[in-house]
Design a protein around this motif. Structure first.
Motif, PDB file in Angstrom:
ATOM      1  N   VAL A   1       0.790  -1.091  -0.270  1.00 40.14           N
ATOM      2  CA  VAL A   1       0.095  -0.123  -0.299  1.00 40.14           C
ATOM      3  C   VAL A   1       0.826   1.208  -0.551  1.00 40.14           C
ATOM      4  N   TRP A   2       1.679   1.363   0.803  1.00 42.69           N
ATOM      5  CA  TRP A   2       3.045   2.421   0.829  1.00 42.69           C
ATOM      6  C   TRP A   2       4.321   2.277  -0.003  1.00 42.69           C
ATOM      7  N   VAL A   3       4.322   1.054  -0.105  1.00 42.99           N
ATOM      8  CA  VAL A   3       5.801   1.251  -0.847  1.00 42.99           C
ATOM      9  C   VAL A   3       5.633   0.385  -1.976  1.00 42.99           C
ATOM     10  N   PRO A   4       5.610   0.297  -3.518  1.00 41.08           N
ATOM     11  CA  PRO A   4       5.180  -0.793  -3.943  1.00 41.08           C
ATOM     12  C   PRO A   4       5.956  -2.475  -4.211  1.00 41.08           C
ATOM     13  N   VAL A   5       5.437  -3.438  -4.145  1.00 41.80           N
ATOM     14  CA  VAL A   5       6.024  -4.544  -3.484  1.00 41.80           C
ATOM     15  C   VAL A   5       7.555  -4.532  -4.730  1.00 41.80           C
ATOM     16  N   PHE A   6       7.981  -4.268  -6.023  1.00 41.47           N
ATOM     17  CA  PHE A   6       8.174  -4.266  -7.083  1.00 41.47           C
ATOM     18  C   PHE A   6       9.987  -3.545  -6.068  1.00 41.47           C
ATOM     19  N   ALA A   7       9.430  -2.706  -5.401  1.00 41.56           N
ATOM     20  CA  ALA A   7      10.952  -1.702  -4.882  1.00 41.56           C
ATOM     21  C   ALA A   7      11.774  -2.313  -3.290  1.00 41.56           C
ATOM     22  N   MET A   8      10.596  -3.110  -2.962  1.00 44.72           N
ATOM     23  CA  MET A   8      11.053  -4.365  -1.981  1.00 44.72           C
ATOM     24  C   MET A   8      11.851  -4.988  -1.867  1.00 44.72           C
ATOM     25  N   PRO A   9      12.733  -5.423  -0.875  1.00 47.54           N
ATOM     26  CA  PRO A   9      13.939  -6.192  -0.609  1.00 47.54           C
ATOM     27  C   PRO A   9      13.452  -7.794  -1.392  1.00 47.54           C
ATOM     28  N   HIS A  10      13.638  -9.204  -2.271  1.00 43.31           N
ATOM     29  CA  HIS A  10      13.331 -10.208  -2.052  1.00 43.31           C
ATOM     30  C   HIS A  10      13.061 -10.814  -0.827  1.00 43.31           C
ATOM     31  N   PHE A  11      13.291 -10.844   0.108  1.00 45.50           N
ATOM     32  CA  PHE A  11      12.444 -11.062   1.178  1.00 45.50           C
ATOM     33  C   PHE A  11      11.131 -10.842   1.330  1.00 45.50           C
ATOM     34  N   MET A  12      11.122  -9.422   1.146  1.00 48.11           N
ATOM     35  CA  MET A  12      10.066  -8.725   1.622  1.00 48.11           C
ATOM     36  C   MET A  12       8.950  -8.546   0.834  1.00 48.11           C
TER      37      MET A  12
ATOM     38  N   LEU B   1       8.669 -12.022  -0.990  1.00 52.85           N
ATOM     39  CA  LEU B   1       8.134 -12.743  -0.509  1.00 52.85           C
ATOM     40  C   LEU B   1       6.294 -12.820   0.329  1.00 52.85           C
ATOM     41  N   LEU B   2       7.441 -12.127   1.519  1.00 51.71           N
ATOM     42  CA  LEU B   2       6.076 -12.319   2.963  1.00 51.71           C
ATOM     43  C   LEU B   2       5.081 -11.052   2.518  1.00 51.71           C
ATOM     44  N   SER B   3       5.152 -10.315   1.236  1.00 53.56           N
ATOM     45  CA  SER B   3       3.965  -8.950   1.248  1.00 53.56           C
ATOM     46  C   SER B   3       2.807 -10.581   0.577  1.00 53.56           C
ATOM     47  N   LYS B   4       3.378 -11.598  -0.062  1.00 52.21           N
ATOM     48  CA  LYS B   4       2.325 -12.132   0.026  1.00 52.21           C
ATOM     49  C   LYS B   4       1.339 -13.510   1.009  1.00 52.21           C
ATOM     50  N   LEU B   5       1.563 -12.938   2.291  1.00 51.32           N
ATOM     51  CA  LEU B   5       1.140 -13.525   3.096  1.00 51.32           C
ATOM     52  C   LEU B   5      -0.434 -12.186   3.461  1.00 51.32           C
ATOM     53  N   SER B   6      -0.199 -10.986   2.870  1.00 55.01           N
ATOM     54  CA  SER B   6      -0.838  -9.956   3.229  1.00 55.01           C
ATOM     55  C   SER B   6      -2.023 -10.201   2.827  1.00 55.01           C
ATOM     56  N   PRO B   7      -2.906  -9.686   3.123  1.00 54.19           N
ATOM     57  CA  PRO B   7      -4.579 -10.255   2.194  1.00 54.19           C
ATOM     58  C   PRO B   7      -4.809  -9.127   1.570  1.00 54.19           C
ATOM     59  N   MET B   8      -3.874  -7.284   2.096  1.00 55.68           N
ATOM     60  CA  MET B   8      -4.084  -6.494   1.292  1.00 55.68           C
ATOM     61  C   MET B   8      -3.564  -6.943   0.387  1.00 55.68           C
ATOM     62  N   ASN B   9      -2.405  -7.456  -0.402  1.00 53.07           N
ATOM     63  CA  ASN B   9      -1.544  -7.305  -1.229  1.00 53.07           C
ATOM     64  C   ASN B   9      -2.573  -8.852  -2.227  1.00 53.07           C
ATOM     65  N   TRP B  10      -3.476  -9.298  -1.822  1.00 55.34           N
ATOM     66  CA  TRP B  10      -3.914 -10.032  -2.628  1.00 55.34           C
ATOM     67  C   TRP B  10      -5.415  -9.237  -3.497  1.00 55.34           C
TER      68      TRP B  10
END
Length: 421
Positions: A353-364, A366-375
């Motif tokens: 929501v705040w920072v686009p997923v593609f701009a996150m580190p690789h570990f984050m 992967l972690l973003s896929k656990l958030s229902p907001m990301n879905w």
């Protein structure tokens, strides 16, 4: 159904009596999305549309430096400010008054022409077109264009500027080489024998959509992103109301009635599902009608509303399931309110929501896929930007629905075991 309707009616009256809570649910998300979109849109325009003022120190005063200056102005990205002193330019950049200063060294044009003439003469001499000159070749010192960047400038901007200037200088060198060959062969400038236009070019194509719709803007990002944030923020009033019922004895009186706990939760789910859909509709109206008035990009929703409502419906279910679980487990308002607010912020942060997923580190990532907001955000992006059908957003819809089922079932089981003790 009558019991479910009575439970929903009770929850509706409880919610509407809290004017402050209604303001938090409806007004605060609207103000938030307007503020964030204005900030991001202005930043986007600064980079994409408005010219960035940069300093140009021309110590060469020659043909090459004139071409560099003209190319920079024609790029529509920079506003050229001339400065005579390299030291003064460095100080202005260091103070943050300018993001960039370009220093063109002395004798750039002269030495470039000397070096090219020397190379061309050597090549033509090997083919017997010119006579070989006796003696050593004149050593010509390589020239260095210095770039001073503001220390706060992002690395992506630095890389972009360096690449553009390197490409520009390469083109100038190529044209100078062609011109030198032409002069050495005795051809007139009016009838060039070399085609200096680039032979290879590239075209950007956005699949399955036209160019205008395929480029995301600040509105297309912030409306779905902050709508999800607002929808998931309903876990606070939902869980707080459930805690109040337990602390005030209302829930004990409900237990004396032949009403299953699932029916009680169903009444709450119905009311807050309507709330989440109303939030989404208000966000859409904001993007369609208010944003163009205040100078922001208009949200295009033509032909997309049914799919958007489906995504909002299941995102609301996921948020409600989380709120029901939190309200069931929490024992006091001091537990539910801080935890609920913090947890929503965490889900928003890792969900993109705040920072686009593609701009996150690789570990984050992967972690973003656990958030229902990301879905939910991915489903909204699919509808807004990729013009997909129901089948393409079905995986996200299923994930949101299963999240609602899982959290609600856990809440019911936890309540039964707790009351069985």
């Amino acid at each position: 159904m009558h019991k479910l309707w009575v439970s929903a009616k009770k929850e509706f009256w409880l919610l509407t009596r809290d004017a402050g809570g209604l303001a938090v649910l409806f007004l605060m998300p609207l103000l938030l999305v307007v503020t964030i979109t204005l900030i991001q849109d202005n930043t986007f325009k600064t980079i994409q549309e408005n010219k960035i003022p940069i300093l140009l120190v021309d110590l060469d005063k020659g043909e090459v430096s004139d071409q560099v200056g003209n190319n920079l102005m024609e790029s529509r990205l920079f506003e050229i400010v001339r400065e005579e002193s390299e030291e003064q330019a460095q100080n202005l950049v260091q103070k943050g008054e300018y993001q960039l200063a370009i220093i063109l060294p002395k004798h750039l044009t002269q030495d470039l022409h000397l070096k090219i003439d020397q190379n061309v003469s050597g090549i033509l001499a090997q083919f017997g077109v010119e006579e070989t000159q006796d003696g050593q070749e004149l050593e010509i010192e390589k020239k260095e264009i210095r770039l001073y960047f503001d220390p706060a400038t992002q690395q992506s901007f630095k890389s972009s500027v360096r690449n553009n200037i390197d490409k520009m200088i390469s083109q100038i060198e190529s044209k100078s080489i062609y011109k030198a060959f032409q002069e050495a062969l005795g051809e007139e400038e009016d009838s060039p024998i070399f085609d200096t236009e680039s032979f290879i070019s590239f075209t950007e194509i956005v699949p399955n959509t036209n160019k205008k719709e395929g480029i995301p803007n600040s509105t297309q990002h912030n409306i779905p992103a902050w709508t999800l944030f607002a929808i998931f923020f309903i876990i606070l009033p939902l869980s707080i109301n459930m805690v109040h019922e337990k602390n005030q004895g209302t829930f004990i009186r409900l237990r004396t009635q032949p009403v299953p706990y699932a029916t009680v939760l169903g009444g709450k789910a119905l009311v807050f599902l309507v709330v989440s859909l109303l939030q989404f509709i208000l966000m859409l109206l904001l993007g369609v009608y208010l944003f163009p008035v205040i100078g922001l990009p208009k949200l295009e929703v033509a032909g997309r509303i049914p799919l958007l409502m489906i995504v909002a419906f299941f995102a609301g279910l996921a948020a409600i399931g989380l709120g029901l679980l939190l309200g069931t487990v929490a024992r006091s308002q001091e537990q539910s309110a801080p935890f609920g607010a913090t947890f929503v912020v965490i889900l928003a942060a890792i969900g993109g929501v705040w920072v686009p997923v593609f701009a996150m580190p690789h570990f984050m990532q992967l972690l973003s896929k656990l958030s229902p907001m990301n879905w939910g955000l991915n489903a909204f992006y699919d509808v807004f930007l990729r013009n997909v059908g129901f089948g393409e957003i079905l995986p996200e819809i299923i994930a949101l629905f299963l999240f609602f089922i899982a959290t609600t079932v856990v809440a019911i089981i936890y309540n039964e075991r707790k009351n069985a003790v």
